[in-house]
Write an enzyme that holds these catalytic residues in place. Structure first.
Site, short mmCIF file in Angstrom:
data_model
loop_
_atom_site.label_atom_id
_atom_site.label_comp_id
_atom_site.label_asym_id
_atom_site.label_seq_id
_atom_site.Cartn_x
_atom_site.Cartn_y
_atom_site.Cartn_z
N VAL A 26 -13.73 -15.93 -73.65
CA VAL A 26 -13.17 -14.58 -73.90
C VAL A 26 -14.29 -13.60 -74.24
O VAL A 26 -14.29 -12.46 -73.77
CB VAL A 26 -12.12 -14.65 -75.03
N ARG A 40 -2.82 -12.62 -87.42
CA ARG A 40 -1.71 -12.01 -86.67
C ARG A 40 -0.46 -11.76 -87.49
O ARG A 40 0.22 -10.75 -87.31
CB ARG A 40 -1.36 -12.89 -85.46
N CYS A 64 -2.11 -15.02 -76.06
CA CYS A 64 -2.10 -14.68 -74.63
C CYS A 64 -0.70 -14.78 -74.01
O CYS A 64 -0.28 -13.90 -73.25
CB CYS A 64 -3.07 -15.58 -73.88
N LYS A 113 4.20 -19.24 -82.30
CA LYS A 113 3.51 -17.95 -82.16
C LYS A 113 4.34 -17.05 -81.24
O LYS A 113 4.52 -15.87 -81.51
CB LYS A 113 2.12 -18.14 -81.53
N HIS A 151 -1.91 -17.64 -66.90
CA HIS A 151 -0.74 -18.34 -67.41
C HIS A 151 0.50 -17.89 -66.62
O HIS A 151 0.63 -16.71 -66.27
CB HIS A 151 -0.47 -17.97 -68.87
N ASN A 155 -4.84 -14.85 -68.53
CA ASN A 155 -4.85 -15.08 -69.98
C ASN A 155 -6.15 -14.64 -70.63
O ASN A 155 -6.17 -14.29 -71.81
CB ASN A 155 -4.60 -16.56 -70.28
P1 A2P Z 1 -21.37 -20.91 -79.52
O1 A2P Z 1 -21.37 -20.76 -78.02
O2 A2P Z 1 -22.69 -20.60 -80.13
O3 A2P Z 1 -20.76 -22.19 -79.98
P2 A2P Z 1 -14.76 -20.63 -76.56
O4 A2P Z 1 -13.48 -20.05 -77.06
O5 A2P Z 1 -15.01 -20.40 -75.11
O6 A2P Z 1 -14.89 -22.08 -76.96
O7 A2P Z 1 -15.93 -19.85 -77.35
C1 A2P Z 1 -16.01 -19.81 -78.75
C2 A2P Z 1 -17.03 -18.77 -79.18
O8 A2P Z 1 -17.06 -18.74 -80.60
C3 A2P Z 1 -18.44 -19.08 -78.73
O9 A2P Z 1 -19.13 -17.88 -78.51
C4 A2P Z 1 -19.01 -19.79 -79.95
O10 A2P Z 1 -20.42 -19.71 -80.06
C5 A2P Z 1 -18.39 -18.97 -81.05
N1 A2P Z 1 -18.38 -19.71 -82.31
C6 A2P Z 1 -17.76 -20.87 -82.59
N2 A2P Z 1 -17.99 -21.25 -83.87
C7 A2P Z 1 -18.75 -20.28 -84.42
C8 A2P Z 1 -19.33 -20.05 -85.72
N3 A2P Z 1 -19.14 -20.93 -86.72
N4 A2P Z 1 -20.09 -18.96 -85.90
C9 A2P Z 1 -20.26 -18.09 -84.91
N5 A2P Z 1 -19.75 -18.22 -83.67
C10 A2P Z 1 -19.01 -19.30 -83.42
#
Ligand code: A2P
Length: 348
Positions: A16, A101, A130, A214, A243, A316
């Site tokens: 996203v 939310r 979504c 949700k 979706h 989505n």
């Molecule tokens: P990272 O790529 O460094 O793990 P998705 O929904 O596609 O799985 O992506 C999740 C997003 O949230 C990614 O950009 C991920 O970064 C980020 N993310 C997950 N955990 C953390 C955290 N603890 N701090 C900052 N960003 C996070």
């Protein structure tokens, strides 16, 4: 970039987050600077932004100093932890996780339905689930014909809703199976390739999943109508993007297919694609990458003279997440709401 706002995307490396960056650029959001934030694992990663590149920085409590607006899509726990810090820095947050939310302090907004709810926000605005977004886009014009009593929805949800890791897993499983190898199962409790899982998010005490609840609860909040009853069965299917939903909508009085079609054709963000004689109906392969939500198979419910059936498909990641978040940000800019009136609202 030619604008006056400093914008951050938290979770910029995710499915996203990447789309948020793309849409900010596509729609020429009035940003002077865009900051890409993610976990420490991704610090230093380069992400495309138009013709330029952004270097990812680690998301930290002080990341929002000087930031006007942050779009979050980094999971519920990360939002719970960091969004209040952002607000205390004077930054307005649009959060795509489920963390805020149902919090009374946070508007839950689909701009075509309830942009008015943004007025008086206290710093955190929630981007709905979504599946809920694409459903309420269709329900909103329909309730203009007659009040809606009840909705029965079954969803067919793409793996991208789980994040990039699930997209990668479906692709890997399909490759392995075509090579007669045992697929690895890591993201879901079962194989998703060539399978359907009636299980999205965790199970709750009432036997429903969180995703199903949700859809019930968020719909009531967005439509500001506690009388609408929604019951959902949400299913993960081996589709990458977009979706699909089968909706049964029961009104307070009989509503004709022609009335419904007419209201949907006039609705913002909705496209009617409904010509079964020519095999025309919405499908995920066509909706993927599009901004609109598509509706077709509009027909009478032969078992209930006040109900209609229809089939709704939307991307989505775009309208279901990133696009809706950017549209919320655009409404904030339009209405002069990129400011936090009460920085204490999220002090715990
Ligand atoms: P990272 O790529 O460094 O793990 P998705 O929904 O596609 O799985 O992506 C999740 C997003 O949230 C990614 O950009 C991920 O970064 C980020 N993310 C997950 N955990 C953390 C955290 N603890 N701090 C900052 N960003 C996070």
């Amino acid at each position: 970039m030619s604008g006056k706002f400093t914008v951050a995307v938290a979770g910029a490396t995710g499915a996203v987050g990447r789309e948020m960056l793309k849409i900010l650029e596509e729609r020429r959001f009035p940003a002077s600077t865009v900051k890409a934030l993610a976990s420490s694992r991704s610090a230093g990663t380069k992400l495309p932004f138009g013709d330029a590149e952004l270097t990812v920085a680690e998301l930290r409590e002080d990341s929002f100093d000087g930031v006007d607006l942050a779009l979050f899509s980094a999971g519920g726990g990360t939002s719970e932890k960091f969004a209040p810090h952002a607000v205390r820095s004077g930054c307005v947050v649009v959060d795509n996780s489920s963390a805020w939310r149902m919090d009374d302090r946070c508007p839950l907004v689909v701009p075509e339905v309830n942009a008015h709810a943004l007025a008086g926000h206290r710093g955190i605005i929630a981007d709905p689930n979504c599946s809920t977004i694409q459903m309420v886009l269709v329900l909103h014009p329909l309730r203009g014909i007659a009040p809606i009593r009840r909705v029965v929805v079954s969803s067919y949800q793409a793996v991208s809703g789980t994040g990039q890791k699930a997209v990668d897993e479906l692709e890997r499983q399909v490759r392995r199976m075509f090579n007669m190898e045992e697929p690895e199962v890591a993201v879901y409790p079962h194989r998703i390739a060539f399978n359907c899982l009636p299980h999205i998010d965790v199970f709750m005490e009432n036997g429903y999943t969180k995703e199903e609840m949700k859809m019930t609860n968020e719909t009531v909040k967005i439509m500001e109508d506690p009388t609408i009853r929604v019951t959902a069965t949400t299913v993960r299917v081996p589709v990458f993007y977009a979706h699909s939903e089968a909706l049964n909508v029961e009104f307070e009085r009989p509503v004709s297919v022609a009335e419904a079609r007419d209201a949907l054709e006039k609705a913002e963000g909705v496209v009617v694609l409904d010509d079964p004689a020519r095999n025309l109906y919405p499908m995920p392969k066509d909706a993927a990458g599009k901004d609109e939500v598509f509706v077709g198979r509009i027909r009478r419910d032969e078992s209930c003279d006040t109900a209609l059936n229809m089939w709704v498909v939307g991307d989505n990641i775009r309208k279901g997440a990133a696009l809706n978040a950017v549209q919320i940000a655009e409404c904030l800019v339009r209405d002069g709401l990129v400011r936090v009136a009460d920085r204490r609202a999220f002090l715990r």
